[in-house]
Design a protein around this motif. Structure first.
Motif, PDB file in Angstrom:
ATOM      1  N   VAL A 313      12.938  -8.232  -4.380  1.00  0.00           N
ATOM      2  CA  VAL A 313      11.764  -8.430  -5.235  1.00  0.00           C
ATOM      3  C   VAL A 313      10.813  -7.256  -5.030  1.00  0.00           C
ATOM      4  CG1 VAL A 313       9.774  -9.887  -5.755  1.00  0.00           C
ATOM      5  CG2 VAL A 313      11.966 -10.938  -5.161  1.00  0.00           C
ATOM      6  N   ILE A 314      10.489  -6.581  -6.123  1.00  0.00           N
ATOM      7  CA  ILE A 314       9.530  -5.477  -6.100  1.00  0.00           C
ATOM      8  C   ILE A 314       8.123  -6.062  -6.231  1.00  0.00           C
ATOM      9  CG2 ILE A 314       8.794  -3.354  -7.227  1.00  0.00           C
ATOM     10  CD1 ILE A 314      11.559  -3.238  -5.876  1.00  0.00           C
ATOM     11  N   ILE A 315       7.218  -5.555  -5.388  1.00  0.00           N
ATOM     12  CA  ILE A 315       5.828  -6.002  -5.415  1.00  0.00           C
ATOM     13  C   ILE A 315       4.950  -4.870  -5.949  1.00  0.00           C
ATOM     14  CG2 ILE A 315       3.885  -6.830  -4.043  1.00  0.00           C
ATOM     15  CD1 ILE A 315       5.948  -7.735  -1.936  1.00  0.00           C
ATOM     16  N   LYS A 316       4.166  -5.199  -6.950  1.00  0.00           N
ATOM     17  CA  LYS A 316       3.135  -4.266  -7.411  1.00  0.00           C
ATOM     18  C   LYS A 316       1.782  -4.852  -7.009  1.00  0.00           C
ATOM     19  CE  LYS A 316       0.914  -2.307 -11.493  1.00  0.00           C
ATOM     20  NZ  LYS A 316       0.775  -2.386 -12.957  1.00  0.00           N
ATOM     21  N   ALA A 317       1.128  -4.225  -6.053  1.00  0.00           N
ATOM     22  CA  ALA A 317      -0.199  -4.660  -5.614  1.00  0.00           C
ATOM     23  C   ALA A 317      -1.228  -3.866  -6.411  1.00  0.00           C
ATOM     24  CB  ALA A 317      -0.368  -4.431  -4.123  1.00  0.00           C
ATOM     25  N   GLU A 318      -1.938  -4.549  -7.259  1.00  0.00           N
ATOM     26  CA  GLU A 318      -2.879  -3.880  -8.153  1.00  0.00           C
ATOM     27  C   GLU A 318      -4.268  -4.496  -8.012  1.00  0.00           C
ATOM     28  OE1 GLU A 318      -2.619  -2.420 -12.695  1.00  0.00           O
ATOM     29  OE2 GLU A 318      -2.568  -4.593 -12.457  1.00  0.00           O
ATOM     30  N   VAL A 319      -5.263  -3.647  -7.908  1.00  0.00           N
ATOM     31  CA  VAL A 319      -6.659  -4.073  -7.943  1.00  0.00           C
ATOM     32  C   VAL A 319      -7.293  -3.394  -9.152  1.00  0.00           C
ATOM     33  CG1 VAL A 319      -8.878  -4.094  -6.755  1.00  0.00           C
ATOM     34  CG2 VAL A 319      -6.765  -4.388  -5.450  1.00  0.00           C
ATOM     35  N   VAL A 320      -7.722  -4.192 -10.098  1.00  0.00           N
ATOM     36  CA  VAL A 320      -8.223  -3.678 -11.376  1.00  0.00           C
ATOM     37  C   VAL A 320      -9.743  -3.589 -11.327  1.00  0.00           C
ATOM     38  CG1 VAL A 320      -8.295  -4.036 -13.868  1.00  0.00           C
ATOM     39  CG2 VAL A 320      -6.271  -4.731 -12.560  1.00  0.00           C
ATOM     40  N   ARG A 321     -10.272  -2.444 -11.714  1.00  0.00           N
ATOM     41  CA  ARG A 321     -11.724  -2.244 -11.773  1.00  0.00           C
ATOM     42  C   ARG A 321     -12.141  -1.881 -13.194  1.00  0.00           C
ATOM     43  NH1 ARG A 321     -15.027  -1.594  -7.318  1.00  0.00           N
ATOM     44  NH2 ARG A 321     -13.971  -1.726  -5.286  1.00  0.00           N
ATOM     45  N   HIS A 322     -13.163  -2.577 -13.672  1.00  0.00           N
ATOM     46  CA  HIS A 322     -13.791  -2.253 -14.946  1.00  0.00           C
ATOM     47  C   HIS A 322     -15.293  -2.080 -14.704  1.00  0.00           C
ATOM     48  CE1 HIS A 322     -10.231  -2.954 -17.362  1.00  0.00           C
ATOM     49  NE2 HIS A 322     -10.056  -4.134 -16.786  1.00  0.00           N
ATOM     50  N   PRO A 323     -15.929  -1.160 -15.408  1.00  0.00           N
ATOM     51  CA  PRO A 323     -17.372  -0.960 -15.215  1.00  0.00           C
ATOM     52  C   PRO A 323     -18.156  -2.252 -15.415  1.00  0.00           C
ATOM     53  CG  PRO A 323     -16.440   0.790 -16.569  1.00  0.00           C
ATOM     54  CD  PRO A 323     -15.359  -0.225 -16.398  1.00  0.00           C
ATOM     55  N   GLY A 324     -19.027  -2.553 -14.469  1.00  0.00           N
ATOM     56  CA  GLY A 324     -19.874  -3.732 -14.578  1.00  0.00           C
ATOM     57  C   GLY A 324     -19.210  -5.034 -14.201  1.00  0.00           C
ATOM     58  N   ARG A 325     -17.972  -4.968 -13.704  1.00  0.00           N
ATOM     59  CA  ARG A 325     -17.270  -6.191 -13.320  1.00  0.00           C
ATOM     60  C   ARG A 325     -16.827  -6.098 -11.870  1.00  0.00           C
ATOM     61  NH1 ARG A 325     -13.030  -7.193 -18.323  1.00  0.00           N
ATOM     62  NH2 ARG A 325     -14.509  -6.936 -20.054  1.00  0.00           N
ATOM     63  N   ASP A 326     -16.583  -7.263 -11.258  1.00  0.00           N
ATOM     64  CA  ASP A 326     -16.048  -7.295  -9.906  1.00  0.00           C
ATOM     65  C   ASP A 326     -14.576  -6.894  -9.919  1.00  0.00           C
ATOM     66  OD1 ASP A 326     -18.469  -8.174  -8.910  1.00  0.00           O
ATOM     67  OD2 ASP A 326     -17.937 -10.307  -9.137  1.00  0.00           O
ATOM     68  N   PRO A 327     -14.092  -6.287  -8.829  1.00  0.00           N
ATOM     69  CA  PRO A 327     -12.667  -5.959  -8.751  1.00  0.00           C
ATOM     70  C   PRO A 327     -11.809  -7.212  -8.885  1.00  0.00           C
ATOM     71  CG  PRO A 327     -13.900  -4.903  -6.990  1.00  0.00           C
ATOM     72  CD  PRO A 327     -14.836  -5.862  -7.634  1.00  0.00           C
ATOM     73  N   LYS A 328     -10.651  -7.068  -9.502  1.00  0.00           N
ATOM     74  CA  LYS A 328      -9.765  -8.205  -9.739  1.00  0.00           C
ATOM     75  C   LYS A 328      -8.388  -7.923  -9.151  1.00  0.00           C
ATOM     76  CE  LYS A 328      -7.652 -10.973 -13.405  1.00  0.00           C
ATOM     77  NZ  LYS A 328      -7.499 -11.154 -14.871  1.00  0.00           N
ATOM     78  N   ASN A 329      -7.900  -8.835  -8.313  1.00  0.00           N
ATOM     79  CA  ASN A 329      -6.549  -8.723  -7.762  1.00  0.00           C
ATOM     80  C   ASN A 329      -5.530  -9.095  -8.830  1.00  0.00           C
ATOM     81  OD1 ASN A 329      -7.714  -8.109  -5.298  1.00  0.00           O
ATOM     82  ND2 ASN A 329      -7.532 -10.185  -4.491  1.00  0.00           N
ATOM     83  N   ASN A 330      -4.480  -8.290  -8.941  1.00  0.00           N
ATOM     84  CA  ASN A 330      -3.467  -8.531  -9.968  1.00  0.00           C
ATOM     85  C   ASN A 330      -2.073  -8.228  -9.416  1.00  0.00           C
ATOM     86  OD1 ASN A 330      -2.402  -9.115 -12.549  1.00  0.00           O
ATOM     87  ND2 ASN A 330      -2.428  -6.944 -13.094  1.00  0.00           N
ATOM     88  N   PRO A 331      -1.558  -9.041  -8.485  1.00  0.00           N
ATOM     89  CA  PRO A 331      -0.218  -8.791  -7.952  1.00  0.00           C
ATOM     90  C   PRO A 331       0.852  -9.134  -8.994  1.00  0.00           C
ATOM     91  CG  PRO A 331      -1.085 -10.841  -7.083  1.00  0.00           C
ATOM     92  CD  PRO A 331      -2.192 -10.225  -7.876  1.00  0.00           C
ATOM     93  N   ARG A 332       1.887  -8.333  -9.061  1.00  0.00           N
ATOM     94  CA  ARG A 332       2.996  -8.549  -9.991  1.00  0.00           C
ATOM     95  C   ARG A 332       4.309  -8.454  -9.221  1.00  0.00           C
ATOM     96  NH1 ARG A 332       1.704  -8.382 -15.492  1.00  0.00           N
ATOM     97  NH2 ARG A 332      -0.506  -8.975 -15.662  1.00  0.00           N
ATOM     98  N   PHE A 333       5.350  -9.175  -9.734  1.00  0.00           N
ATOM     99  CA  PHE A 333       6.618  -9.247  -9.026  1.00  0.00           C
ATOM    100  C   PHE A 333       7.775  -9.082 -10.013  1.00  0.00           C
ATOM    101  CE2 PHE A 333       3.417 -11.866  -6.979  1.00  0.00           C
ATOM    102  CZ  PHE A 333       3.427 -11.369  -5.689  1.00  0.00           C
ATOM    103  N   VAL A 334       8.803  -8.363  -9.575  1.00  0.00           N
ATOM    104  CA  VAL A 334       9.979  -8.102 -10.390  1.00  0.00           C
ATOM    105  C   VAL A 334      11.227  -8.290  -9.531  1.00  0.00           C
ATOM    106  CG1 VAL A 334      11.279  -6.303 -11.594  1.00  0.00           C
ATOM    107  CG2 VAL A 334       8.835  -6.540 -12.007  1.00  0.00           C
ATOM    108  N   VAL A 335      12.167  -9.094  -9.991  1.00  0.00           N
ATOM    109  CA  VAL A 335      13.436  -9.304  -9.297  1.00  0.00           C
ATOM    110  C   VAL A 335      14.441  -8.283  -9.829  1.00  0.00           C
ATOM    111  CG1 VAL A 335      15.224 -10.978  -8.694  1.00  0.00           C
ATOM    112  CG2 VAL A 335      12.900 -11.752  -9.197  1.00  0.00           C
ATOM    113  N   THR A 336      15.176  -7.633  -8.937  1.00  0.00           N
ATOM    114  CA  THR A 336      16.089  -6.573  -9.371  1.00  0.00           C
ATOM    115  C   THR A 336      17.237  -6.401  -8.400  1.00  0.00           C
ATOM    116  OG1 THR A 336      16.192  -4.247 -10.065  1.00  0.00           O
ATOM    117  CG2 THR A 336      14.818  -4.754  -8.158  1.00  0.00           C
ATOM    118  N   ASN A 337      18.299  -5.799  -8.871  1.00  0.00           N
ATOM    119  CA  ASN A 337      19.381  -5.343  -7.991  1.00  0.00           C
ATOM    120  C   ASN A 337      19.503  -3.829  -8.013  1.00  0.00           C
ATOM    121  OD1 ASN A 337      20.391  -5.012 -10.566  1.00  0.00           O
ATOM    122  ND2 ASN A 337      22.342  -6.052 -10.189  1.00  0.00           N
TER     123      ASN A 337
END
Length: 456
Positions: A313-337
């Motif tokens: 399982v591939i993990i994408k650890a993402e923290v999204v920032r937009h002006p004027g907003r609090d940071p947002k956690n956005n983890p994503r997962f992909v199953v692969t061979n």
């Protein structure tokens, strides 16, 4: 000069003191003059002829005025020109170009089929002809690409994507779907991509009931496509790319038995989020330091309770920032061979996002969701006819390489190349299409016309 017996409209502005009068008095004219490009392509590909050959005509021969091939062509070319409903038949009955597309005399040929005839035709098709038509469409697309690539492809990627088709009425097998919050069908569309080319070619479309799970019909569709592609491209490696709705153990087992590479998104859960916690912490620190959105990639070995073994399982650890907003956690997962680095695998998965553009073309350009027949099989027939029109547009776009229409979507291709005013004249030896001299896309149109088989 216009007279009272000829339909006319007079406009209020008068340049140089002369009134502007519009008269509807030009016989044997059409606004779809450019559709002859699609006719030329269809003649080369024999697509509509192949589809009509799958149908069993049970009508009494002595009472038949419109052959099955003509009815298929009327619907496919009508869809391509923007006429999605059978009701449009009345407006096109004596259109010179649309009669020409059916190989009829554009001036003296009999009128096109009426809406009742087309509706009876759509509702008379059974399951076996539809199955054969689906095979015929897939075979046509694959054969086009086999000839283009001369049977040589290093890697072929198959994408499956479900989409919603809202229903309004008493359509058979229409059900309420909580995810889309409407009564609908859930068609699934398959596309294929060759090597690292950006182009995705639609190869199959299957209509499904509104309560179908994401994986319903997926294994059967993939099996048929893999068999056809392996026969056409014997040395190619195959990859399957799917969204999170397809993350099911039976589908993983099927893909592994087929010995294909796969990349399948997976919904987040507490166990996966726990595995991603450390990587997410690093991403938050990086985002805080830079003030920008941060992405980090990692991997783990994971098995859900219903899985018989662990998978990568591939993990994408993402923290999204937009002006004027609090940071947002956005983890994503992909199953692969796939054995590649985590970031490489995830970026390859993101490439499937272009499938959304194919779905938009089918929905907004060709009205894939105009499934208003009562019977389910009649609606599946409409879906296949829509796919046939799209196959012609795919090939038209490919022949437009090097022009301003090389990357154009269906609506743009129709506007620039098909919606072209024409006056049709017939002599003893030939039929002449009189087109505008000042057509804005004339150089592009001429170049594409030569590419689809026309001669100077």
């Amino acid at each position: 000069m216009a007279t009272a017996c000829i339909p006319q409209i007079t406009f209020g502005f008068e340049p140089k003191g002369k009134p502007i009068v519009a008269t509807f008095d030009q016989p044997h004219a059409s606004s779809d003059g450019g559709a002859v490009l699609l006719k030329s392509l269809d003649t080369q590909l024999q697509l509509t002829k192949r589809l009509a050959g799958c149908l069993v005509d049970t009508r009494q021969p002595g009472k038949v005025q419109h052959q099955a091939l003509e009815l298929v062509r009327q619907r496919v070319f009508g869809l391509a020109c923007g006429y999605a409903d059978c009701n449009d038949a009345a407006r096109l009955a004596n259109d010179a170009i649309h009669k020409l597309l059916l190989d009829r005399d554009p001036l003296a040929g009999r009128a096109l089929a009426s809406q009742p005839t087309l509706s009876r035709f759509e509702n008379a098709v059974g399951w076996e002809p539809l199955r054969d038509m689906a095979h015929g469409l897939a075979d046509t697309v694959i054969e086009i690409q086999r000839r283009r690539l001369r049977g040589r492809a290093t890697r072929i990627t198959i994408d499956l994507d479900p989409t919603d088709d809202p229903t309004h009425g008493q359509q058979e097998l229409s059900f309420f779907n909580g995810h889309y919050d409407t009564a609908c069908y859930l068609p699934i569309v398959a596309t294929v991509t060759f090597n690292d080319e950006p182009a995705q070619f639609a190869v199959a479309a299957v209509l499904r009931p509104g309560n179908a799970s994401a994986t319903r019909g997926a294994r059967g569709l993939l099996r048929r496509l893999l068999d056809k592609l392996r026969a056409a491209f014997r040395t190619a490696m195959f990859r399957v790319r799917l969204d999170g709705g397809f993350a099911h153990p039976k589908l993983f087992q099927f893909l592994e038995r087929q010995q294909v590479e796969y990349v399948v998104a997976m919904a987040s859960n507490r166990r996966l989020e726990k595995r991603a916690r450390r990587l997410m912490g690093k991403a938050r620190m990086q985002s805080k330091a830079t003030g920008q959105t941060a992405h980090l990639y990692g991997e783990t070995r994971y098995a859900a309770r219903s899985w018989k073994r662990k998978r990568r399982v591939i993990i994408k650890a993402e923290v999204v920032r937009h002006p004027g907003r609090d940071p947002k956690n956005n983890p994503r997962f992909v199953v692969t061979n796939l054995p590649d680095a985590p970031e490489t695998v995830y970026r390859f998965y993101c490439g499937r996002g272009d499938v959304e553009n194919r779905l938009k073309e089918l929905h907004h350009g060709l009205e894939l969701d105009r499934t208003s027949c009562h019977h389910f099989l009649a609606n599946q027939f409409r879906v296949l006819l829509t796919l046939a029109a799209y196959v012609l547009f795919q090939e038209l776009r490919r022949r437009a390489a090097g022009t301003a229409c090389a990357d154009a979507q269906v609506t743009t291709l129709r506007e620039r190349l098909l919606k072209l005013a024409v006056w049709v004249e017939r002599s003893v030896r030939r039929i002449v299409l009189h087109l505008p001299v000042t057509f804005p896309w004339l150089p592009t149109w001429r170049r594409i016309a030569r590419a689809v088989g026309a001669t100077p």
